[in-house]
Design a protein around this motif. Sequence first.
Motif, mmCIF file in Angstrom:
data_model
loop_
_atom_site.group_PDB
_atom_site.id
_atom_site.type_symbol
_atom_site.label_atom_id
_atom_site.label_comp_id
_atom_site.label_asym_id
_atom_site.label_seq_id
_atom_site.Cartn_x
_atom_site.Cartn_y
_atom_site.Cartn_z
ATOM 1 N N PRO A 199 7.894 44.568 -9.219
ATOM 2 C CA PRO A 199 6.465 44.730 -9.482
ATOM 3 C C PRO A 199 6.023 46.166 -9.192
ATOM 4 C CG PRO A 199 6.820 43.579 -7.417
ATOM 5 C CD PRO A 199 8.161 43.695 -8.064
ATOM 6 N N PRO A 200 4.864 46.585 -9.730
ATOM 7 C CA PRO A 200 4.386 47.954 -9.504
ATOM 8 C C PRO A 200 3.748 48.109 -8.125
ATOM 9 C CG PRO A 200 2.824 46.792 -10.869
ATOM 10 C CD PRO A 200 3.966 45.842 -10.642
ATOM 11 N N VAL A 201 4.471 47.690 -7.113
ATOM 12 C CA VAL A 201 4.008 47.743 -5.725
ATOM 13 C C VAL A 201 5.178 48.209 -4.868
ATOM 14 C CG1 VAL A 201 3.147 46.416 -3.757
ATOM 15 C CG2 VAL A 201 2.346 45.870 -6.072
ATOM 16 N N VAL A 202 4.943 49.188 -4.016
ATOM 17 C CA VAL A 202 5.985 49.680 -3.107
ATOM 18 C C VAL A 202 5.371 49.852 -1.723
ATOM 19 C CG1 VAL A 202 7.496 51.617 -2.512
ATOM 20 C CG2 VAL A 202 7.350 50.840 -4.888
ATOM 21 N N ASP A 203 6.030 49.262 -0.724
ATOM 22 C CA ASP A 203 5.652 49.462 0.673
ATOM 23 C C ASP A 203 6.755 50.242 1.365
ATOM 24 O OD1 ASP A 203 3.096 47.955 1.553
ATOM 25 O OD2 ASP A 203 4.113 46.540 0.208
ATOM 26 N N ALA A 204 6.356 51.335 2.004
ATOM 27 C CA ALA A 204 7.309 52.166 2.731
ATOM 28 C C ALA A 204 6.857 52.291 4.183
ATOM 29 C CB ALA A 204 7.395 53.552 2.096
ATOM 30 N N TRP A 205 7.833 52.229 5.075
ATOM 31 C CA TRP A 205 7.577 52.441 6.502
ATOM 32 C C TRP A 205 8.102 53.819 6.896
ATOM 33 C CZ3 TRP A 205 4.561 49.314 9.306
ATOM 34 C CH2 TRP A 205 4.377 47.992 8.878
ATOM 35 N N LEU A 206 7.285 54.580 7.626
ATOM 36 C CA LEU A 206 7.662 55.919 8.075
ATOM 37 C C LEU A 206 7.531 56.022 9.583
ATOM 38 C CD1 LEU A 206 6.838 56.520 5.002
ATOM 39 C CD2 LEU A 206 6.453 58.851 5.801
ATOM 40 N N ARG A 207 8.466 56.776 10.163
ATOM 41 C CA ARG A 207 8.376 57.072 11.589
ATOM 42 C C ARG A 207 8.814 58.515 11.803
ATOM 43 N NH1 ARG A 207 11.576 53.228 15.637
ATOM 44 N NH2 ARG A 207 13.339 54.118 14.489
ATOM 45 N N TYR A 208 8.050 59.242 12.606
ATOM 46 C CA TYR A 208 8.339 60.647 12.889
ATOM 47 C C TYR A 208 8.875 60.796 14.306
ATOM 48 C CZ TYR A 208 5.427 61.357 8.773
ATOM 49 O OH TYR A 208 4.912 61.306 7.504
ATOM 50 N N ASP A 209 9.841 61.699 14.476
ATOM 51 C CA ASP A 209 10.368 61.966 15.811
ATOM 52 C C ASP A 209 9.274 62.512 16.721
ATOM 53 O OD1 ASP A 209 12.773 61.151 14.862
ATOM 54 O OD2 ASP A 209 13.725 63.132 14.856
ATOM 55 N N GLU A 210 8.435 63.387 16.160
ATOM 56 C CA GLU A 210 7.326 63.960 16.911
ATOM 57 C C GLU A 210 6.106 64.025 16.012
ATOM 58 O OE1 GLU A 210 7.918 67.547 19.154
ATOM 59 O OE2 GLU A 210 10.048 67.135 19.437
ATOM 60 N N VAL A 211 4.941 63.781 16.576
ATOM 61 C CA VAL A 211 3.677 63.884 15.854
ATOM 62 C C VAL A 211 2.888 65.026 16.479
ATOM 63 C CG1 VAL A 211 1.546 62.701 15.215
ATOM 64 C CG2 VAL A 211 3.685 61.415 15.346
ATOM 65 N N PRO A 212 2.396 65.995 15.667
ATOM 66 C CA PRO A 212 1.674 67.126 16.247
ATOM 67 C C PRO A 212 0.397 66.672 16.948
ATOM 68 C CG PRO A 212 1.444 67.093 13.849
ATOM 69 C CD PRO A 212 2.471 66.076 14.200
ATOM 70 N N ALA A 213 0.001 67.420 17.967
ATOM 71 C CA ALA A 213 -1.139 67.013 18.786
ATOM 72 C C ALA A 213 -2.470 67.311 18.113
ATOM 73 C CB ALA A 213 -1.065 67.712 20.139
ATOM 74 N N ARG A 214 -2.543 68.407 17.364
ATOM 75 C CA ARG A 214 -3.833 68.811 16.794
ATOM 76 C C ARG A 214 -4.259 67.882 15.657
ATOM 77 N NH1 ARG A 214 -2.129 74.433 15.520
ATOM 78 N NH2 ARG A 214 -3.513 74.142 13.731
ATOM 79 N N ASP A 215 -5.561 67.579 15.602
ATOM 80 C CA ASP A 215 -6.082 66.606 14.654
ATOM 81 C C ASP A 215 -5.816 67.006 13.208
ATOM 82 O OD1 ASP A 215 -8.040 64.227 14.138
ATOM 83 O OD2 ASP A 215 -8.812 65.868 12.924
ATOM 84 N N GLU A 216 -6.054 68.273 12.847
ATOM 85 C CA GLU A 216 -5.890 68.656 11.448
ATOM 86 C C GLU A 216 -4.430 68.596 11.009
ATOM 87 O OE1 GLU A 216 -6.018 72.708 13.630
ATOM 88 O OE2 GLU A 216 -6.790 70.668 13.868
ATOM 89 N N LEU A 217 -3.494 68.820 11.949
ATOM 90 C CA LEU A 217 -2.080 68.692 11.607
ATOM 91 C C LEU A 217 -1.684 67.221 11.481
ATOM 92 C CD1 LEU A 217 -0.510 71.513 13.816
ATOM 93 C CD2 LEU A 217 -0.762 71.487 11.321
#
Length: 300
Positions: free
Chosen positions: A174-192
């Motif tokens: 079907p034309p539906v895709v669910d993807a799971w993502l995980r990052y080793d580190e997430v930047p602290a600043r809001d805009e990043l």
Amino acid sequence: MSAADLPDFGAEPESSMARMVEIFDVRPDPVVPARYLGDSDGGTRRVVDGSQILGQSIVAAAKALPGRTVRTAHALFVSAADPDIPLDFTVTPIKTGRSFASATVTVRQELKVRTSCTVLLDNPQPDLIRSDEPAGLPVAGPDDAVPAAALPLPGREVRIVGSTDINDPGEVGPPVVDAWLRYDEVPARDELHRAVLAHFTGHLGISTALRPHPGIGTAQAHHTLSTAPMGISVTFHDPVKWDGWLRYHHEATYVGAGTAYIRGQVSTEGGRLIASFTQDAMIRAFDPGPVTEMPSEARL
């Protein structure tokens, strides 16, 4: 002069999520106000992902209008960008009010416009009412999803629900895709944070649109298919914070006339909705070139 005598300018930095965060963090021009400079990482291709430029535009607008939070960003990718040429981002305020502010971000390479982005910023407010349930629930969690070998980037893990190879023209669904993502580190600043979140909104939209059509897949892109995101819009729902896995839900609601429209949502593993997005994409066969008249003997 031998190779040993040549100066060592250093190798090109390897692609990684940490490198992408550095790229998102555009630098102020020391001479021109409201102008920011940025680099790119095209990976193995000689083209810059539009969603990278979208993330950089978000950061540029946040830096030019400090004290505000980026709420929406709408980017049109009017021309392909070369990863070997620096990008410059000119932020032009449209209106700055007590609550909301808006600006355009014009992205150029050597005076040529590559992207135009409109950004809305505001001051976050406490809830008056709230409803934030993601679409398409329930869905298999990251433990039951398949690692996406076609989307490698050190520092980021991607798993796709119900797909062994999202690029395979023979894999139909079907034309539906669910993807799971995980990052080793997430930047602290809001805009990043917001730039990182926006970056993946351009990665699976076209694959989602092609998925129901046998014999057509993103493995053919840039070979027999001409595909590209033409525009991405992202809306952030505060607070844009997460820990662990993120779910990117994609739905292609229209494909035809050489275009596709994809809508999506980003939510936490716990089910909190933190962003919504849309993508307009081009999907066309390569132009075979001018038609030449056949010799008369070949018409028989």
